[in-house]
Design an enzyme around this catalytic site. Structure first.
Site, PDB file in Angstrom:
ATOM      1  N   PRO A 122       0.723  -1.483  -0.055  1.00  0.00           N
ATOM      2  CA  PRO A 122       0.087   0.010   0.088  1.00  0.00           C
ATOM      3  C   PRO A 122       0.765   1.425  -0.139  1.00  0.00           C
ATOM      4  O   PRO A 122       1.758   1.480   0.861  1.00  0.00           O
ATOM      5  CB  PRO A 122      -0.513   0.026   1.258  1.00  0.00           C
ATOM      6  CG  PRO A 122       0.148  -0.954   2.123  1.00  0.00           C
ATOM      7  CD  PRO A 122       0.797  -1.957   1.337  1.00  0.00           C
ATOM      8  N   ARG A 125      10.247   4.935   7.152  1.00  0.00           N
ATOM      9  CA  ARG A 125       9.667   6.000   7.321  1.00  0.00           C
ATOM     10  C   ARG A 125       9.108   6.297   8.762  1.00  0.00           C
ATOM     11  O   ARG A 125       8.634   7.525   8.924  1.00  0.00           O
ATOM     12  CB  ARG A 125       8.594   5.956   6.311  1.00  0.00           C
ATOM     13  CG  ARG A 125       9.183   5.704   4.835  1.00  0.00           C
ATOM     14  CD  ARG A 125       7.929   5.463   3.838  1.00  0.00           C
ATOM     15  NE  ARG A 125       6.999   6.526   3.548  1.00  0.00           N
ATOM     16  CZ  ARG A 125       7.261   7.339   2.763  1.00  0.00           C
ATOM     17  NH1 ARG A 125       8.512   7.420   1.903  1.00  0.00           N
ATOM     18  NH2 ARG A 125       6.527   8.197   2.227  1.00  0.00           N
ATOM     19  N   GLN A 143      -5.823  -1.448   2.570  1.00  0.00           N
ATOM     20  CA  GLN A 143      -5.097  -1.305   4.055  1.00  0.00           C
ATOM     21  C   GLN A 143      -5.803  -0.106   4.672  1.00  0.00           C
ATOM     22  O   GLN A 143      -6.211   0.844   4.124  1.00  0.00           O
ATOM     23  CB  GLN A 143      -3.613  -0.656   3.310  1.00  0.00           C
ATOM     24  CG  GLN A 143      -2.905  -0.022   4.642  1.00  0.00           C
ATOM     25  CD  GLN A 143      -2.837   1.365   4.818  1.00  0.00           C
ATOM     26  OE1 GLN A 143      -3.190   2.168   3.864  1.00  0.00           O
ATOM     27  NE2 GLN A 143      -2.932   2.026   6.066  1.00  0.00           N
ATOM     28  N   GLY A 176       0.334   5.525  -0.491  1.00  0.00           N
ATOM     29  CA  GLY A 176      -0.784   6.505  -0.823  1.00  0.00           C
ATOM     30  C   GLY A 176      -0.473   7.596  -1.533  1.00  0.00           C
ATOM     31  O   GLY A 176       0.709   7.370  -2.353  1.00  0.00           O
ATOM     32  N   TYR A 228      -5.963   2.689   7.554  1.00  0.00           N
ATOM     33  CA  TYR A 228      -5.438   3.666   8.630  1.00  0.00           C
ATOM     34  C   TYR A 228      -6.549   3.833   9.574  1.00  0.00           C
ATOM     35  O   TYR A 228      -7.465   4.523   9.111  1.00  0.00           O
ATOM     36  CB  TYR A 228      -4.883   5.063   7.827  1.00  0.00           C
ATOM     37  CG  TYR A 228      -3.295   5.098   7.296  1.00  0.00           C
ATOM     38  CD1 TYR A 228      -2.364   4.556   8.151  1.00  0.00           C
ATOM     39  CD2 TYR A 228      -3.031   5.360   6.185  1.00  0.00           C
ATOM     40  CE1 TYR A 228      -0.962   4.167   7.889  1.00  0.00           C
ATOM     41  CE2 TYR A 228      -1.803   5.312   5.488  1.00  0.00           C
ATOM     42  CZ  TYR A 228      -0.709   4.972   6.428  1.00  0.00           C
ATOM     43  OH  TYR A 228       0.481   4.486   5.872  1.00  0.00           O
ATOM     44  N   ASP A 232       7.759  -6.879   4.167  1.00  0.00           N
ATOM     45  CA  ASP A 232       8.452  -5.619   3.317  1.00  0.00           C
ATOM     46  C   ASP A 232       9.369  -4.858   4.114  1.00  0.00           C
ATOM     47  O   ASP A 232       9.614  -4.885   5.220  1.00  0.00           O
ATOM     48  CB  ASP A 232       7.125  -4.847   2.659  1.00  0.00           C
ATOM     49  CG  ASP A 232       6.711  -3.962   3.673  1.00  0.00           C
ATOM     50  OD1 ASP A 232       7.307  -3.374   4.706  1.00  0.00           O
ATOM     51  OD2 ASP A 232       5.453  -3.434   3.556  1.00  0.00           O
ATOM     52  N   SER A 233       9.866  -3.981   3.270  1.00  0.00           N
ATOM     53  CA  SER A 233      10.873  -2.950   3.646  1.00  0.00           C
ATOM     54  C   SER A 233      12.383  -3.333   3.066  1.00  0.00           C
ATOM     55  O   SER A 233      13.234  -4.203   3.822  1.00  0.00           O
ATOM     56  CB  SER A 233      10.918  -2.671   5.135  1.00  0.00           C
ATOM     57  OG  SER A 233       9.764  -2.538   5.703  1.00  0.00           O
ATOM     58  N   LYS A 246      -0.245  -5.047   9.725  1.00  0.00           N
ATOM     59  CA  LYS A 246       1.170  -4.652   9.246  1.00  0.00           C
ATOM     60  C   LYS A 246       1.823  -3.842  10.106  1.00  0.00           C
ATOM     61  O   LYS A 246       1.245  -2.613  10.840  1.00  0.00           O
ATOM     62  CB  LYS A 246       0.748  -3.766   7.950  1.00  0.00           C
ATOM     63  CG  LYS A 246       1.871  -3.043   7.059  1.00  0.00           C
ATOM     64  CD  LYS A 246       1.531  -2.643   6.032  1.00  0.00           C
ATOM     65  CE  LYS A 246       2.720  -2.147   4.803  1.00  0.00           C
ATOM     66  NZ  LYS A 246       2.873  -0.730   5.331  1.00  0.00           N
ATOM     67  N   THR A 301      -2.676  -0.813   9.451  1.00  0.00           N
ATOM     68  CA  THR A 301      -1.146  -0.411   9.505  1.00  0.00           C
ATOM     69  C   THR A 301      -1.087   0.029  11.086  1.00  0.00           C
ATOM     70  O   THR A 301      -1.739   0.946  11.299  1.00  0.00           O
ATOM     71  CB  THR A 301      -0.715   0.619   8.222  1.00  0.00           C
ATOM     72  OG1 THR A 301      -1.075  -0.026   7.268  1.00  0.00           O
ATOM     73  CG2 THR A 301       0.517   1.040   8.892  1.00  0.00           C
ATOM     74  N   SER A 360      -4.103   1.647  -0.630  1.00  0.00           N
ATOM     75  CA  SER A 360      -4.096   2.255   0.544  1.00  0.00           C
ATOM     76  C   SER A 360      -5.126   3.345   1.001  1.00  0.00           C
ATOM     77  O   SER A 360      -5.885   3.703   0.233  1.00  0.00           O
ATOM     78  CB  SER A 360      -2.942   3.224   0.307  1.00  0.00           C
ATOM     79  OG  SER A 360      -2.925   4.540   1.251  1.00  0.00           O
ATOM     80  N   HIS A 372       7.913  -0.078   7.713  1.00  0.00           N
ATOM     81  CA  HIS A 372       7.429   1.204   6.673  1.00  0.00           C
ATOM     82  C   HIS A 372       8.254   1.657   6.021  1.00  0.00           C
ATOM     83  O   HIS A 372       8.294   2.893   5.438  1.00  0.00           O
ATOM     84  CB  HIS A 372       6.658   2.039   7.662  1.00  0.00           C
ATOM     85  CG  HIS A 372       5.412   2.729   7.108  1.00  0.00           C
ATOM     86  ND1 HIS A 372       4.078   2.895   7.519  1.00  0.00           N
ATOM     87  CD2 HIS A 372       5.205   3.646   6.063  1.00  0.00           C
ATOM     88  CE1 HIS A 372       3.444   3.362   7.010  1.00  0.00           C
ATOM     89  NE2 HIS A 372       3.866   4.061   6.238  1.00  0.00           N
TER      90      HIS A 372
HETATM   91  C1  FNR Z   1       4.367   3.957   2.008  1.00  0.00           C
HETATM   92  N1  FNR Z   1       4.022   2.913   2.838  1.00  0.00           N
HETATM   93  C2  FNR Z   1       2.521   3.098   3.143  1.00  0.00           C
HETATM   94  N2  FNR Z   1       2.134   2.025   4.181  1.00  0.00           N
HETATM   95  C3  FNR Z   1       0.804   1.876   4.367  1.00  0.00           C
HETATM   96  O1  FNR Z   1       0.318   1.057   5.192  1.00  0.00           O
HETATM   97  N3  FNR Z   1      -0.029   2.658   4.116  1.00  0.00           N
HETATM   98  C4  FNR Z   1       0.300   3.764   3.235  1.00  0.00           C
HETATM   99  O2  FNR Z   1      -0.423   4.716   2.620  1.00  0.00           O
HETATM  100  C5  FNR Z   1       1.643   4.064   2.907  1.00  0.00           C
HETATM  101  N4  FNR Z   1       1.955   5.025   2.120  1.00  0.00           N
HETATM  102  C6  FNR Z   1       3.367   4.928   1.557  1.00  0.00           C
HETATM  103  C7  FNR Z   1       3.591   5.934   0.641  1.00  0.00           C
HETATM  104  C8  FNR Z   1       5.277   5.962   0.245  1.00  0.00           C
HETATM  105  C9  FNR Z   1       5.587   6.928  -0.758  1.00  0.00           C
HETATM  106  C10 FNR Z   1       5.910   4.682   0.733  1.00  0.00           C
HETATM  107  C11 FNR Z   1       7.459   4.681   0.067  1.00  0.00           C
HETATM  108  C12 FNR Z   1       5.617   3.908   1.604  1.00  0.00           C
HETATM  109  C13 FNR Z   1       4.874   2.027   3.358  1.00  0.00           C
HETATM  110  C14 FNR Z   1       4.647   0.660   2.393  1.00  0.00           C
HETATM  111  O3  FNR Z   1       3.483   0.004   2.155  1.00  0.00           O
HETATM  112  C15 FNR Z   1       5.873  -0.262   2.723  1.00  0.00           C
HETATM  113  O4  FNR Z   1       5.866  -0.714   3.890  1.00  0.00           O
HETATM  114  C16 FNR Z   1       7.200   0.159   2.263  1.00  0.00           C
HETATM  115  O5  FNR Z   1       7.212   1.037   1.122  1.00  0.00           O
HETATM  116  C17 FNR Z   1       8.342  -0.718   2.365  1.00  0.00           C
HETATM  117  O6  FNR Z   1       9.561  -0.395   2.003  1.00  0.00           O
HETATM  118  P1  FNR Z   1      10.312  -0.192   0.434  1.00  0.00           P
HETATM  119  O7  FNR Z   1      10.712  -1.748   0.398  1.00  0.00           O
HETATM  120  O8  FNR Z   1       9.440   0.495  -0.117  1.00  0.00           O
HETATM  121  O9  FNR Z   1      11.529   0.519   0.987  1.00  0.00           O
END
Ligand code: FNR
Length: 391
Positions: free
Chosen positions: A104, A292, A155, A106, A157, A320-321, A265, A183, A133, A289
């Site tokens: 997911p 992040r 997903q 956003g 929030y 993930d990550s 998550k 999440t 998302s 995440h």
């Molecule tokens: C995210 N991620 C995220 N997760 C979630 O649960 N809801 C969301 O809306 C978002 N939005 C979001 C925006 C952006 C720009 C990024 C980069 C990430 C986290 C995402 O689901 C996931 O956990 C991470 O992107 C995994 O890390 P890598 O592999 O992208 O580095």
């Protein structure tokens, strides 16, 4: 790619690239993640690029996520007939053509004008699972429609207005999603230095709020009309976006309430994984995440084996990550994940060429994974376990 038979996507894709090369054509979307990210830097606005690439604080955990993968080494085996490879799997009751889903992400309207619609179209073409998302720029109903027959999870929030959270879950169920992913690692937005420096939060521009603005519960909260006074609606969104008071009792309530399987998550500690299972979760996503949320947090991959031990096969484990290449998928599966989520790489594909960019990035990763699976001596993802790793 959609018409391709389910086996050997790697072999076929490689053949296609080389055939096109004989006609003088080289791939438009970079093959390497590093080149992909660099190209996206040129394609995106500085604010959007930093929003995607950035992490919490000094981005120590973003780096750590990648370092963790390098510590594990694959140990290939020979002469085991790997001509036909089966990538299919079932996770939390959802049948998947391969163990990779789209994470997911956003506010995709800041990445490409077609945003989530383009991503969902690419997923539909590949039959690839996608997690939509809460913070999307397109409603969950429209994303589900674009997905066509491809698997989709929603997903959540969890809003501080619990009626709104319930309304999202009801809508996701009605729209035909197959699971709700809650999440847990975002009870508040984190301190992200790049976004702070640019004083940039996309929601303030009305990006990423489609599910809220279209929701009857949300609309009834806003004084006046959401469409006529979007600024008031954005203020309301900021008020209700998250709920730092949430506890495991709330999560247990949701598992009871939801007709769909609920997936937690953002799990890193094995005790939290156990709590999620006790509360009724159908699965957990081991994730930080993408670095992040908590700067200095442990790499998600480092926690995967302990979480897998803790849930003891009672529920499925998604990871993930830091997934960037086929070998990363293999390593996560070897450490006990049932599937992985792809994040930033597909967002960069979206930035470069909309649906086609997402499709190319995903098809490349899946081809790479398929070949890597065969080259380490396996023909079925179900058989991948820690024996594929060197001690
Ligand atoms: C995210 N991620 C995220 N997760 C979630 O649960 N809801 C969301 O809306 C978002 N939005 C979001 C925006 C952006 C720009 C990024 C980069 C990430 C986290 C995402 O689901 C996931 O956990 C991470 O992107 C995994 O890390 P890598 O592999 O992208 O580095």
């Amino acid at each position: 790619m959609a018409d391709d038979p389910p086996t050997q996507p790697g072999t076929r894709r490689m053949a296609r690239v080389f055939t096109e090369g004989r006609g003088g054509e080289t791939p438009g979307i970079p093959m390497s993640y590093e080149d992909l990210e660099a190209a996206a830097l040129d394609a995106l606005s500085p604010e959007a690029y930093d929003y995607v690439a950035g992490g919490a604080g000094g981005e120590d955990t973003v780096d750590r996520n990648r370092e963790a993968f390098r510590r594990y080494r694959l140990l290939p085996r020979m002469l085991r007939d790997v001509a036909e490879r089966d990538l299919s799997t079932t996770v939390c009751g959802t049948e998947l053509p391969h163990p990779v889903m789209l994470a997911p992400v956003g506010v995709q309207s800041i990445i490409h004008e077609e945003g989530e619609r383009a991503t969902a179209r690419a997923a539909a073409e590949l039959g690839m699972g996608l997690i939509a998302s809460s913070a999307a720029s397109t409603t969950m109903e429209d994303v589900r429609a674009e997905l066509d027959d491809a698997p989709g999870w929603f997903q959540l929030y969890w809003s501080s207005d619990h009626d709104l959270a319930r309304s999202f879950v009801d809508r996701a169920t009605d729209a035909g999603y197959e699971a709700v992913v809650v999440t847990l690692d975002t009870p508040m937005l984190a301190w992200r230095e790049r976004d702070m420096q640019r004083a940039y939060l996309p929601f303030l521009d009305g990006d990423g709020v489609a599910n809220y603005f279209s929701d009857p519960t949300f609309r009834s909260r806003v004084d006046g009309d959401v469409d006529e006074d979007p600024e008031a609606a954005v203020d309301e969104f900021l008020d209700v976006f998250s709920d730092p008071t949430l506890t495991w009792d709330d999560f247990a309530w949701l598992c009871e309430y939801s007709d769909l399987p609920v997936v937690a998550k953002g799990i890193l500690h094995p005790d939290d994984a156990e709590r999620a299972v006790d509360a009724g979760a159908a699965g957990v996503v081991v994730s930080n995440h993408g670095g992040r949320q908590v700067d200095g947090a442990v790499a998600a991959l480092e926690q995967l084996p302990d979480v897998v031990d803790a849930v003891d096969e009672e529920v499925d484990v998604v990871f993930d990550s830091g997934i960037r290449r086929g070998a990363d998928v293999l390593k996560a599966l070897a450490l006990g994940a049932d599937a992985v989520l792809l994040g930033r790489p597909y967002v960069y594909g979206l930035a470069l060429d909309g649906a086609s960019g997402v499709r190319e990035v995903c098809a490349n990763l899946l081809a790479d994974f398929d070949l890597a699976l065969g080259l380490i001596g396996h023909d079925d993802v179900a058989d991948v376990d820690e024996s594929v790793l060197a001690d």
